[in-house]
Design a protein around this motif. Structure first.
Motif, PDB file in Angstrom:
ATOM      1  N   ALA A  46      62.757   4.304 -73.463  1.00 20.17           N
ATOM      2  CA  ALA A  46      62.008   4.908 -72.251  1.00 20.17           C
ATOM      3  C   ALA A  46      60.890   3.924 -71.763  1.00 20.17           C
ATOM      4  N   LEU A  47      60.245   3.125 -72.537  1.00 15.21           N
ATOM      5  CA  LEU A  47      59.086   2.150 -72.196  1.00 15.21           C
ATOM      6  C   LEU A  47      60.014   1.143 -71.404  1.00 15.21           C
ATOM      7  N   GLN A  48      61.074   0.782 -71.838  1.00 16.53           N
ATOM      8  CA  GLN A  48      61.849  -0.394 -71.265  1.00 16.53           C
ATOM      9  C   GLN A  48      62.192   0.045 -69.963  1.00 16.53           C
ATOM     10  N   LYS A  49      62.641   1.098 -69.869  1.00 15.80           N
ATOM     11  CA  LYS A  49      63.229   1.756 -68.410  1.00 15.80           C
ATOM     12  C   LYS A  49      62.187   1.919 -67.507  1.00 15.80           C
ATOM     13  N   ALA A  50      60.842   2.398 -67.940  1.00 15.76           N
ATOM     14  CA  ALA A  50      59.851   2.704 -67.062  1.00 15.76           C
ATOM     15  C   ALA A  50      59.404   1.285 -66.474  1.00 15.76           C
ATOM     16  N   TYR A  51      59.453   0.177 -67.557  1.00 19.90           N
ATOM     17  CA  TYR A  51      58.941  -0.846 -66.866  1.00 19.90           C
ATOM     18  C   TYR A  51      59.900  -1.631 -66.116  1.00 19.90           C
ATOM     19  N   ASN A  52      61.352  -1.374 -66.205  1.00 25.67           N
ATOM     20  CA  ASN A  52      62.378  -2.126 -65.237  1.00 25.67           C
ATOM     21  C   ASN A  52      62.233  -1.193 -63.936  1.00 25.67           C
ATOM     22  N   ASP A  53      62.169   0.004 -64.048  1.00 22.88           N
ATOM     23  CA  ASP A  53      61.838   0.746 -62.857  1.00 22.88           C
ATOM     24  C   ASP A  53      61.130   0.452 -61.777  1.00 22.88           C
ATOM     25  N   ARG A  54      59.569  -0.043 -62.442  1.00 15.49           N
ATOM     26  CA  ARG A  54      58.625  -0.524 -61.719  1.00 15.49           C
ATOM     27  C   ARG A  54      58.790  -1.836 -61.271  1.00 15.49           C
ATOM     28  N   LEU A  55      59.397  -2.742 -62.067  1.00 19.33           N
ATOM     29  CA  LEU A  55      59.725  -4.087 -61.652  1.00 19.33           C
ATOM     30  C   LEU A  55      60.521  -4.068 -60.594  1.00 19.33           C
ATOM     31  N   ILE A  56      61.552  -3.371 -60.546  1.00 20.40           N
ATOM     32  CA  ILE A  56      62.856  -3.338 -59.338  1.00 20.40           C
ATOM     33  C   ILE A  56      62.111  -3.035 -58.100  1.00 20.40           C
ATOM     34  N   ALA A  57      61.068  -1.804 -58.166  1.00 22.43           N
ATOM     35  CA  ALA A  57      60.622  -1.355 -56.985  1.00 22.43           C
ATOM     36  C   ALA A  57      59.359  -1.911 -56.146  1.00 22.43           C
TER      37      ALA A  57
END
Length: 378
Positions: free
Chosen positions: A24-35
């Motif tokens: 969940a934390l990995q995905k949350a970080y990746n989502d913010r990084l991509i956006a």
């Protein structure tokens, strides 16, 4: 360039995530990084979010990226200052930038070059690109390149950290040496740890082992790493210090059961309370005892209860044998006296006299064969 940054950061391990299944934390970080866009302000916002989530390594990356894009960013400068939560990592020993402005400018320039090389070329699955990137990294033999090399490559996959060790071996100066030693004491990858030791061996520094000797007094893991490195380096100058650390004091918490007297018991003579003599401390005080003081009305003065058993935790210091230190001594000397400090010191005494050209006056600590005097490694 932006897509390359995303590719590198998304594949980095989450150092602050305690469990591998924290998707969940990995995905949350990746989502913010991509956006996010690639502006200084966007990196500042993501750095703040990373700090809130406890991702110190990621926060450090984004604060640095923000400052790289906007050298006037007050928030980034403050975050990377001495009072910042990320300052401990940014200002590790041997990595703090000198105050020379020209040196700092070269350092910034190298940081930009290394980022581009990492994003464009350092892809382990592309041999041709990797070879080109490796050649470019190894051409940086300026001490100003040490800090950005360590900061950027240490966050990548193990292949990046192996290249970091290789590059540091060819850069002159104390900063490169100290950074290699820091890798030895902290690197999680076994292959990169061994590579750092081997690269340190190839350097021509006059003092390669001093910081490793100092680490023998550090906590257990650092001591084990330092001892292993000294053994691999066959550092004969480390023999006396290794002998002294064959046993090291370690604090251990133990649980023990003790017998204690119950609270409230006293001995002595009860003296009647006299208001004119004894100061008033309680409106219902009726007696006074020299040991426990004033006794109030209705208080039971005395107890028939016996000693009670209670469980308490205590810290005990114990001398603990250090297998890594013993293995290092065996590698360097070719001898094995176990944890017998007397025999090791007798052998050292004879060795020193042999080197000085003096006859031995101390007996052989192992007259049956193993352990006679001689040069280390013979």
């Amino acid at each position: 360039m932006r897509h390359a940054l995303l590719a590198v950061l998304i594949t980095l391990p989450l150092a602050a995530a305690a469990a591998q299944d924290d998707f969940a934390l990995q995905k949350a970080y990746n989502d913010r990084l991509i956006a996010m866009d690639d502006s200084a302000a966007a990196h500042v916002e993501l750095a703040k979010w990373c700090e809130q989530q406890g991702l110190a390594d990621r926060a450090l990356v984004h604060w640095q990226e923000a400052l790289f894009r906007d050298s006037t960013s007050a928030e980034a400068k403050r975050a990377l200052g001495l009072n910042s939560p990320v300052a401990a990592k940014a200002a590790e020993p041997g990595l703090a930038p000198p105050q020379d402005p020209a040196f700092f400018e070269r350092q910034r320039a190298y940081a930009g070059q290394i980022r581009q090389i990492a994003w464009r070329y350092l892809v382990p699955t592309n041999e041709q690109a990797w070879a080109e990137g490796r050649n470019r990294i190894l051409s940086m033999n300026d001490p100003a390149a040490v800090e950005p090399l360590s900061r950027i490559l240490s966050l990548g996959p193990v292949e990046h950290r192996l290249l970091e060790a290789e590059a540091l071996a060819g850069i002159p100066g104390d900063e490169a040496r100290q950074t290699l030693i820091r890798m030895i004491l902290t690197e999680n990858s076994k292959s990169a740890f061994l590579a750092a030791i081997e690269r340190l061996r190839t350097r021509a520094d006059s003092d390669r082992v001093g910081p490793l000797l100092a680490a023998l007094d550090a906590p257990t893991e650092a001591r084990r790493r330092a001892a292993y490195a000294l053994g691999e380096l066959r550092a004969a100058s480390a023999i006396p210090a290794l002998i002294a650390h064959l046993r090291a004091p370690e604090a251990r918490t133990v649980t023990v059961t003790e017998r204690v007297e119950p609270m409230g018991m006293f001995s002595g003579t009860i003296i009647p309370y006299v208001a004119d003599v004894h100061p008033i401390v309680s409106g219902n005080a009726v007696a006074f005892d020299p040991v426990i003081g004033y006794i109030g009305s209705g208080v039971s003065v005395g107890s028939t209860a016996g000693p009670q058993e209670v469980t308490v935790e205590k810290t005990k210091i114990k001398l603990v044998e250090q297998p890594a230190v013993l293995e290092a001594l065996k590698k360097i000397t070719g001898r094995d006296f176990g944890y017998n400090l007397f025999q090791w010191r007798q052998w050292q005494y004879q060795l020193d006299r042999d080197r000085a050209g003096q006859p031995n006056s101390a007996p052989n600590p192992n007259p049956n064969g193993a352990g006679g005097a001689g040069a280390p490694g013979q």
